[in-house]
Design an enzyme around this catalytic site. Structure first.
Site, PDB file in Angstrom:
ATOM      1  N   HIS A  13       0.877  -1.180   0.000  1.00 23.81           N
ATOM      2  CA  HIS A  13       0.000   0.000   0.000  1.00 23.81           C
ATOM      3  C   HIS A  13       0.909   1.223   0.000  1.00 23.81           C
ATOM      4  O   HIS A  13       2.127   1.085  -0.155  1.00 23.81           O
ATOM      5  CB  HIS A  13      -0.956  -0.015   1.203  1.00 23.81           C
ATOM      6  N   GLY A  14       0.371   2.386   0.159  1.00 26.58           N
ATOM      7  CA  GLY A  14       1.138   3.623   0.020  1.00 26.58           C
ATOM      8  C   GLY A  14       2.388   3.707   0.876  1.00 26.58           C
ATOM      9  O   GLY A  14       3.430   4.153   0.411  1.00 26.58           O
TER      10      GLY A  14
END
Length: 168
Positions: A13-14
């Site tokens: 994810h980010g």
């Protein structure tokens, strides 16, 4: 070489794609997760979330162990990601040369099993007592183990985090 292994139930994810991969200067992200490896939709989603400058692979835990133990892996800079304490323990026991274990995000997803709620250890770490015991076994492997969600956050020794909870 494995620069870091991260326990993160969200896998890629980010935080992983933009912060950790850059800080560690990795050229490979290896996701070791049996369920993700068998699910083409999840696998494609993880590949799309990965940074474009890192070769990314999603494989079973056993396949990841084989890949990491291959002598050719020593020439690579790998960020290895697992989604459960059990998988983290298996990998830390079976793969030599892991520089650091990073506990990122764990325990928010499916936070109740059979009505039991996980205990809060940090704002991003929630564990059942059985999971805390598994993490103690990870510490016993001798690998440096820290709790740190993002690089900008101060890291905390996993052993200290677990002991704080036990003291109440």
């Amino acid at each position: 070489m494995i620069k870091m292994i991260r326990l993160d139930e969200r896998l890629i994810h980010g935080q992983v794609a933009t912060k950790w991969s850059r800080l560690l200067d990795v050229d490979r992200i290896l996701v070791a997760d049996d369920e993700a490896a068998e699910n083409e939709i999840v696998k494609k989603s993880l590949m799309m979330a990965a940074p474009s400058d890192c070769k990314t692979t999603v494989v079973s835990v056993d396949s990841a162990i084989r890949l990491c133990n291959d002598p050719r892996a020593q020439q690579l800079k790998i960020l290895l990601i697992v989604s459960t304490p059990e998988n983290l323990l298996k990998v830390t026991k079976e793969v030599k040369g892991i520089e650091k274990v990073n506990i990122g995000n764990y325990g928010r997803i499916a936070s109740k099993i059979n009505g039991q709620i996980r205990d809060t250890y940090t704002k991003n770490l929630y564990l059942y007592s059985e999971e805390a015991e598994i993490l103690k076994q990870v510490i016993m492997t001798g690998t440096d183990c820290v709790v740190q969600t993002i690089p900008d956050e101060t890291s905390r020794d996993l052993s200290a985090v677990l002991q704080e909870k036990e003291r109440g």
